[in-house]
Write a protein that holds these residues in place. Sequence first.
Motif, short mmCIF file in Angstrom:
data_model
loop_
_atom_site.label_atom_id
_atom_site.label_comp_id
_atom_site.label_asym_id
_atom_site.label_seq_id
_atom_site.Cartn_x
_atom_site.Cartn_y
_atom_site.Cartn_z
N ALA A 187 0.84 -1.20 0.00
CA ALA A 187 0.00 0.00 0.00
C ALA A 187 0.87 1.26 0.00
O ALA A 187 0.58 2.23 -0.71
CB ALA A 187 -0.93 -0.01 1.21
N TYR A 188 1.93 1.26 0.78
CA TYR A 188 2.81 2.43 0.83
C TYR A 188 3.64 2.57 -0.44
O TYR A 188 4.02 3.69 -0.83
CB TYR A 188 3.71 2.37 2.07
N ILE A 189 3.93 1.48 -1.09
CA ILE A 189 4.60 1.58 -2.40
C ILE A 189 3.67 2.25 -3.40
O ILE A 189 4.09 3.10 -4.19
CB ILE A 189 5.03 0.17 -2.88
N ALA A 190 2.38 1.89 -3.35
CA ALA A 190 1.40 2.54 -4.22
C ALA A 190 1.31 4.04 -3.91
O ALA A 190 1.21 4.87 -4.82
CB ALA A 190 0.02 1.88 -4.05
N TYR A 191 1.35 4.38 -2.62
CA TYR A 191 1.34 5.79 -2.23
C TYR A 191 2.55 6.53 -2.80
O TYR A 191 2.44 7.65 -3.31
CB TYR A 191 1.31 5.91 -0.71
N THR A 192 3.72 5.91 -2.72
CA THR A 192 4.95 6.54 -3.21
C THR A 192 4.89 6.76 -4.72
O THR A 192 5.26 7.83 -5.23
CB THR A 192 6.17 5.67 -2.86
N VAL A 193 4.40 5.76 -5.44
CA VAL A 193 4.29 5.89 -6.90
C VAL A 193 3.34 7.02 -7.27
O VAL A 193 3.61 7.80 -8.18
CB VAL A 193 3.82 4.55 -7.52
N GLU A 194 2.23 7.13 -6.55
CA GLU A 194 1.27 8.20 -6.85
C GLU A 194 1.81 9.57 -6.45
O GLU A 194 1.72 10.54 -7.23
CB GLU A 194 -0.04 7.94 -6.11
N SER A 195 2.38 9.68 -5.24
CA SER A 195 2.80 10.99 -4.74
C SER A 195 4.07 11.50 -5.40
O SER A 195 4.22 12.71 -5.63
CB SER A 195 3.00 10.92 -3.22
N LYS A 196 4.99 10.61 -5.75
CA LYS A 196 6.27 11.05 -6.32
C LYS A 196 6.25 11.12 -7.84
O LYS A 196 6.91 11.98 -8.43
CB LYS A 196 7.38 10.10 -5.87
N LEU A 197 5.51 10.20 -8.47
CA LEU A 197 5.51 10.14 -9.93
C LEU A 197 4.23 10.67 -10.55
O LEU A 197 4.17 10.92 -11.75
CB LEU A 197 5.74 8.70 -10.40
N GLY A 198 3.18 10.80 -9.72
CA GLY A 198 1.90 11.30 -10.23
C GLY A 198 1.13 10.28 -11.04
O GLY A 198 0.23 10.65 -11.78
N TRP A 199 1.46 9.00 -10.88
CA TRP A 199 0.80 7.95 -11.64
C TRP A 199 -0.42 7.42 -10.88
O TRP A 199 -0.58 7.65 -9.69
CB TRP A 199 1.75 6.79 -11.90
N ASN A 200 -1.27 6.70 -11.61
CA ASN A 200 -2.38 5.99 -10.99
C ASN A 200 -1.82 4.92 -10.04
O ASN A 200 -0.83 4.26 -10.38
CB ASN A 200 -3.24 5.33 -12.07
N PRO A 201 -2.41 4.73 -8.85
CA PRO A 201 -1.87 3.73 -7.91
C PRO A 201 -1.75 2.33 -8.52
O PRO A 201 -0.85 1.57 -8.13
CB PRO A 201 -2.90 3.74 -6.78
N ALA A 202 -2.62 1.98 -9.46
CA ALA A 202 -2.56 0.66 -10.07
C ALA A 202 -1.24 0.43 -10.80
O ALA A 202 -0.81 -0.71 -10.97
CB ALA A 202 -3.73 0.46 -11.02
N ALA A 203 -0.58 1.52 -11.21
CA ALA A 203 0.71 1.39 -11.90
C ALA A 203 1.80 0.87 -10.97
O ALA A 203 2.87 0.44 -11.42
CB ALA A 203 1.12 2.74 -12.49
N ALA A 204 1.54 0.90 -9.66
CA ALA A 204 2.53 0.44 -8.69
C ALA A 204 2.53 -1.08 -8.54
O ALA A 204 3.41 -1.63 -7.86
CB ALA A 204 2.26 1.08 -7.33
N ILE A 205 1.58 -1.77 -9.15
CA ILE A 205 1.47 -3.22 -8.95
C ILE A 205 2.76 -3.97 -9.29
O ILE A 205 3.21 -4.81 -8.50
CB ILE A 205 0.26 -3.78 -9.74
N PRO A 206 3.41 -3.72 -10.46
CA PRO A 206 4.66 -4.47 -10.74
C PRO A 206 5.74 -4.23 -9.69
O PRO A 206 6.42 -5.19 -9.28
CB PRO A 206 5.08 -3.92 -12.12
N ILE A 207 5.91 -2.99 -9.25
CA ILE A 207 6.93 -2.69 -8.24
C ILE A 207 6.56 -3.36 -6.91
O ILE A 207 7.40 -3.95 -6.23
CB ILE A 207 7.08 -1.17 -8.05
N ALA A 208 5.28 -3.25 -6.54
CA ALA A 208 4.81 -3.85 -5.29
C ALA A 208 5.00 -5.36 -5.30
O ALA A 208 5.43 -5.96 -4.30
CB ALA A 208 3.35 -3.50 -5.04
N VAL A 209 4.70 -5.99 -6.42
CA VAL A 209 4.87 -7.44 -6.53
C VAL A 209 6.34 -7.82 -6.34
O VAL A 209 6.65 -8.77 -5.60
CB VAL A 209 4.36 -7.94 -7.91
N LEU A 210 7.25 -7.08 -6.97
CA LEU A 210 8.67 -7.38 -6.85
C LEU A 210 9.15 -7.24 -5.41
O LEU A 210 9.78 -8.15 -4.85
CB LEU A 210 9.47 -6.44 -7.76
N VAL A 211 8.84 -6.11 -4.78
CA VAL A 211 9.33 -5.84 -3.42
C VAL A 211 8.72 -6.80 -2.41
O VAL A 211 9.41 -7.36 -1.56
CB VAL A 211 9.04 -4.37 -3.03
N VAL A 212 7.41 -7.01 -2.50
CA VAL A 212 6.72 -7.82 -1.50
C VAL A 212 7.07 -9.30 -1.65
O VAL A 212 7.23 -10.01 -0.65
CB VAL A 212 5.19 -7.60 -1.58
#
Length: 290
Positions: free
Chosen positions: A48-73
Amino acid sequence: MTELILQSVYSGLLQGGSYALIALGLALVFGAMKVINLAHGELVLLAAYIAYTVESKLGWNPAAAIPIAVLVVTITSALLYFLVGRIKTNREINSLTLTYGVGVILTNLVLMIWSADVRTTNSTWMQEAFVVGELYSMRSEVVFFFVSLILIVGLWWWLSRSWYGRAVRAVSSNRDAAKLMGINPGRTELVSFLVAGLLAAFAGVALFSYGVVSPATGGVLTVKAFIITVLAGIGSIPGVLIGAVLLGIAEALTVTLASSALQELAGMGLFLLVLFVMPNGLFGAAGRRG
């Protein structure tokens, strides 16, 4: 009043889909290794916090964080498995202590990196209303409800049709007999942890997209996931969805008809009621034998 109750049931249904997504990973590991992963909620929170970071820092839709979240988690989940795998005696009890400690560490890492502030999405697309007749919800709730259904069906297919899925079931049933059949239990358990991490990543992104998160959320998510797993009965994937929907509807109706202060109590009451009437859960092994 009828419309209010229907809205509550609808909201509870969507919430139940999200709860199922959160509980799937814990249910898989619990079924495969008889290990209650008390750090599972923190894995969801990390995504969830990875999704927050992607949205707040990159301005992307939170769903775009799924590949990064999958890798890290999934990497974090694999590291957790290697710690649990070193436990040779009293795995069930000792793993509780270990995973609880890992959960505390992850919570404090979240505090150090993202602070204690409550976070939620600012995505207009995610927050827009989705209307079905007289029923209302956020678009993100509907999207991730169907994502949850797809992942549940996918996990059921994987467990029943794929080689590794059948290996997970074999190790869960009888570890020694699985070894005689040429199955490597350690590798199979690692796969179950990786799949659980993948599911937790989707759950975390979904959580951020429709709700609010804070470092204290992880423990609450673990409790809900455990309640749903017990409601479903060990080894029942469809039961996870049904148990999650029952929990979601019970909480929603409690908030509507009583008070939001009693929301958590309603879930615990449902949990105790099912345990009293059906100790093996709604779809436990005793009900599925044969």
